[in-house]
Design a protein around this motif. Structure first.
Motif, PDB file in Angstrom:
ATOM      1  N   LEU A  43       0.840  -1.207   0.000  1.00  0.00           N
ATOM      2  CA  LEU A  43       0.000   0.000   0.000  1.00  0.00           C
ATOM      3  C   LEU A  43       0.871   1.252   0.000  1.00  0.00           C
ATOM      4  O   LEU A  43       0.587   2.225  -0.709  1.00  0.00           O
ATOM      5  CB  LEU A  43      -0.922  -0.008   1.221  1.00  0.00           C
ATOM      6  CG  LEU A  43      -2.120  -0.964   1.102  1.00  0.00           C
ATOM      7  CD1 LEU A  43      -2.825  -1.119   2.445  1.00  0.00           C
ATOM      8  CD2 LEU A  43      -3.098  -0.491   0.025  1.00  0.00           C
ATOM      9  N   GLU A  44       1.955   1.214   0.765  1.00  0.00           N
ATOM     10  CA  GLU A  44       2.836   2.382   0.828  1.00  0.00           C
ATOM     11  C   GLU A  44       3.484   2.652  -0.534  1.00  0.00           C
ATOM     12  O   GLU A  44       3.552   3.788  -0.993  1.00  0.00           O
ATOM     13  CB  GLU A  44       3.909   2.143   1.890  1.00  0.00           C
ATOM     14  CG  GLU A  44       4.726   3.385   2.170  1.00  0.00           C
ATOM     15  CD  GLU A  44       5.902   3.096   3.085  1.00  0.00           C
ATOM     16  OE1 GLU A  44       5.845   2.137   3.882  1.00  0.00           O
ATOM     17  OE2 GLU A  44       6.896   3.847   2.979  1.00  0.00           O
ATOM     18  N   LEU A  45       3.938   1.591  -1.210  1.00  0.00           N
ATOM     19  CA  LEU A  45       4.590   1.780  -2.508  1.00  0.00           C
ATOM     20  C   LEU A  45       3.578   2.159  -3.593  1.00  0.00           C
ATOM     21  O   LEU A  45       3.886   2.931  -4.506  1.00  0.00           O
ATOM     22  CB  LEU A  45       5.330   0.506  -2.921  1.00  0.00           C
ATOM     23  CG  LEU A  45       6.579   0.187  -2.105  1.00  0.00           C
ATOM     24  CD1 LEU A  45       7.139  -1.170  -2.503  1.00  0.00           C
ATOM     25  CD2 LEU A  45       7.638   1.268  -2.298  1.00  0.00           C
ATOM     26  N   LEU A  46       2.382   1.590  -3.518  1.00  0.00           N
ATOM     27  CA  LEU A  46       1.373   1.855  -4.560  1.00  0.00           C
ATOM     28  C   LEU A  46       0.864   3.292  -4.468  1.00  0.00           C
ATOM     29  O   LEU A  46       0.605   3.931  -5.486  1.00  0.00           O
ATOM     30  CB  LEU A  46       0.193   0.885  -4.401  1.00  0.00           C
ATOM     31  CG  LEU A  46       0.480  -0.567  -4.792  1.00  0.00           C
ATOM     32  CD1 LEU A  46      -0.524  -1.520  -4.141  1.00  0.00           C
ATOM     33  CD2 LEU A  46       0.454  -0.725  -6.307  1.00  0.00           C
ATOM     34  N   GLY A  47       0.717   3.811  -3.253  1.00  0.00           N
ATOM     35  CA  GLY A  47       0.163   5.154  -3.082  1.00  0.00           C
ATOM     36  C   GLY A  47      -1.297   5.188  -3.518  1.00  0.00           C
ATOM     37  O   GLY A  47      -1.993   4.169  -3.469  1.00  0.00           O
ATOM     38  N   ASP A  48      -1.736   6.346  -3.975  1.00  0.00           N
ATOM     39  CA  ASP A  48      -3.136   6.514  -4.388  1.00  0.00           C
ATOM     40  C   ASP A  48      -3.335   5.863  -5.761  1.00  0.00           C
ATOM     41  O   ASP A  48      -2.722   6.275  -6.738  1.00  0.00           O
ATOM     42  CB  ASP A  48      -3.453   8.016  -4.450  1.00  0.00           C
ATOM     43  CG  ASP A  48      -4.904   8.266  -4.818  1.00  0.00           C
ATOM     44  OD1 ASP A  48      -5.680   7.295  -4.929  1.00  0.00           O
ATOM     45  OD2 ASP A  48      -5.248   9.450  -5.005  1.00  0.00           O
ATOM     46  N   VAL A  49      -4.183   4.842  -5.829  1.00  0.00           N
ATOM     47  CA  VAL A  49      -4.385   4.121  -7.098  1.00  0.00           C
ATOM     48  C   VAL A  49      -5.698   4.500  -7.778  1.00  0.00           C
ATOM     49  O   VAL A  49      -6.023   3.954  -8.836  1.00  0.00           O
ATOM     50  CB  VAL A  49      -4.336   2.584  -6.908  1.00  0.00           C
ATOM     51  CG1 VAL A  49      -2.969   2.144  -6.422  1.00  0.00           C
ATOM     52  CG2 VAL A  49      -5.433   2.103  -5.961  1.00  0.00           C
ATOM     53  N   GLU A  50      -6.442   5.406  -7.200  1.00  0.00           N
ATOM     54  CA  GLU A  50      -7.745   5.816  -7.747  1.00  0.00           C
ATOM     55  C   GLU A  50      -7.614   6.165  -9.234  1.00  0.00           C
ATOM     56  O   GLU A  50      -6.783   6.977  -9.615  1.00  0.00           O
ATOM     57  CB  GLU A  50      -8.230   7.046  -6.959  1.00  0.00           C
ATOM     58  CG  GLU A  50      -9.449   7.721  -7.536  1.00  0.00           C
ATOM     59  CD  GLU A  50     -10.724   7.270  -6.823  1.00  0.00           C
ATOM     60  OE1 GLU A  50     -10.712   7.261  -5.588  1.00  0.00           O
ATOM     61  OE2 GLU A  50     -11.692   6.939  -7.543  1.00  0.00           O
ATOM     62  N   GLY A  51      -8.377   5.498 -10.058  1.00  0.00           N
ATOM     63  CA  GLY A  51      -8.413   5.815 -11.491  1.00  0.00           C
ATOM     64  C   GLY A  51      -7.276   5.221 -12.308  1.00  0.00           C
ATOM     65  O   GLY A  51      -7.262   5.359 -13.536  1.00  0.00           O
ATOM     66  N   LEU A  52      -6.310   4.569 -11.660  1.00  0.00           N
ATOM     67  CA  LEU A  52      -5.181   4.008 -12.415  1.00  0.00           C
ATOM     68  C   LEU A  52      -5.572   2.687 -13.075  1.00  0.00           C
ATOM     69  O   LEU A  52      -6.319   1.893 -12.500  1.00  0.00           O
ATOM     70  CB  LEU A  52      -3.976   3.748 -11.506  1.00  0.00           C
ATOM     71  CG  LEU A  52      -3.323   4.943 -10.820  1.00  0.00           C
ATOM     72  CD1 LEU A  52      -2.064   4.483 -10.068  1.00  0.00           C
ATOM     73  CD2 LEU A  52      -2.960   6.024 -11.827  1.00  0.00           C
ATOM     74  N   SER A  53      -5.046   2.444 -14.276  1.00  0.00           N
ATOM     75  CA  SER A  53      -5.211   1.126 -14.899  1.00  0.00           C
ATOM     76  C   SER A  53      -4.053   0.251 -14.417  1.00  0.00           C
ATOM     77  O   SER A  53      -2.877   0.607 -14.592  1.00  0.00           O
ATOM     78  CB  SER A  53      -5.218   1.242 -16.427  1.00  0.00           C
ATOM     79  OG  SER A  53      -4.025   1.857 -16.860  1.00  0.00           O
TER      80      SER A  53
END
Ligand SMILES: C[S@@+](CC[C@H](N)C(=O)[O-])C[C@H]1O[C@@H](n2cnc3c(N)ncnc32)[C@H](O)[C@@H]1O
Length: 285
Positions: A43-53
């Motif tokens: 989760l820390e590495l991914l960060g905000d994934v909203e709207g990402l493919s």
């Protein structure tokens, strides 16, 4: 590439996936209640994934894929196992969380996607994916090609040092094997039953007992240097390389120290070992 061995692995994963899911209780209810299987490291590495493919390579039964979709990502899950992808499709439907599913060898999917116009913001794989890859260069080149400029590759994985030890934590296997296939005649085991509380958050069932896999399996062990070098040679830029002295969920050795948050480390008083690592890399803009 050893697609012949990948096909044998498919059979072994089909059998093991039935056993693994038999211990996990009502997973659709878990997701409907807002559950997530993602861990703080990714989760820390991914960060905000909203709207990402995002494509989740080797997604197995899709629990992490659906957890990412729940955070607003547009998800594609890819796995070679028929059983895993059938389960993921059903779980997606029953939990009401949409995702696209592809039952394919990761190399076939990468090749097909490279030829298409589809490009992703992020490629993700985790927790026991890279040891099934028979060719790192082809895999890394495929990932680089299917990313949009500025797109990221993220993995959180079990450390190859973990693979040097048997279940009694005795040093038994070489570290440097250069991806040579290693065959386990007893196939993918029921590590969910073995790790029980680590991999069945809050809803463990007894499920299948004393599972025996009728299909052997082949793993390809790569060192950290080889994995990072393959990604760099493909054109990605390394932004993070983390190592962790604990294992999330999975209990690889008989004697381990239980830590908070369903983590395991070597028994108290023993010198620590790297048990997981994480990589984040970016395609140049
Ligand atoms: C340990 S599981 C990964 C679990 C995953 N982290 C998750 O979210 O549940 C490894 C997965 O890799 C898949 N796999 C192995 N070889 C593959 C290949 N050549 N192509 C695609 N998937 C593969 C297996 O079917 C299995 O589902």
């Amino acid at each position: 590439m050893r697609k012949d061995l990948h096909e044998e692995n498919r059979l072994s994963w089909n059998a093991a996936t039935v056993a693994h899911n038999s211990h996990k209780g009502d997973q659709a209810a878990f997701f409907r209640k807002g559950g997530s299987t993602l861990r703080p490291e990714e989760l820390e590495l991914l960060g905000d994934v909203e709207g990402l493919s995002i494509v989740h390579l080797q997604c197995n039964s899709g629990q992490d894929t659906l957890s990412l979709a729940r955070l607003g990502a547009v998800m594609t899950g890819v796995d070679i196992s028929d059983t895993a992808i059938d389960f993921a499709r059903q779980l997606s439907q029953d939990s009401g969380i949409p995702a696209t599913w592809q039952r394919m060898d990761v190399y076939d999917w990468l090749e097909e996607t490279v030829q298409s116009e589809q490009r992703f913001d992020l490629v993700f794989c985790s927790y026991g994916a890279i040891c099934w890859l028979s060719n790192l260069e082809v895999w890394a080149r495929g990932i680089n090609t299917i990313l949009k400029p500025g797109g990221r590759f993220i993995t959180v994985e079990f450390h190859p040092v973990m693979g040097m030890f048997n279940e009694k934590l005795e040093r038994s296997y070489d570290y440097f094997v250069d991806g040579q296939p290693f065959t386990w005649e007893d196939g993918v085991n029921d590590y969910v039953a073995i790790s029980r509380e680590g991999l069945t958050p809050g809803n463990a069932l007894e499920g299948i007992k004393e599972f025996k896999n009728p299909h052997r399996v082949h793993e390809f062990f790569w060192g950290i240097g080889q994995i990072v070098t393959a990604l760099l040679a493909a054109g990605l830029q390394l932004t993070t390389l983390n190592e962790y002295p604990y294992s999330n969920g999975f209990k690889p050795f008989e004697q381990m120290q239980a830590l908070p948050n369903r983590r395991w480390s070597v028994p108290e008083g023993q010198p620590n070992l790297p048990l997981m690592y994480a990589i984040a890399a970016q395609k140049p803009r």
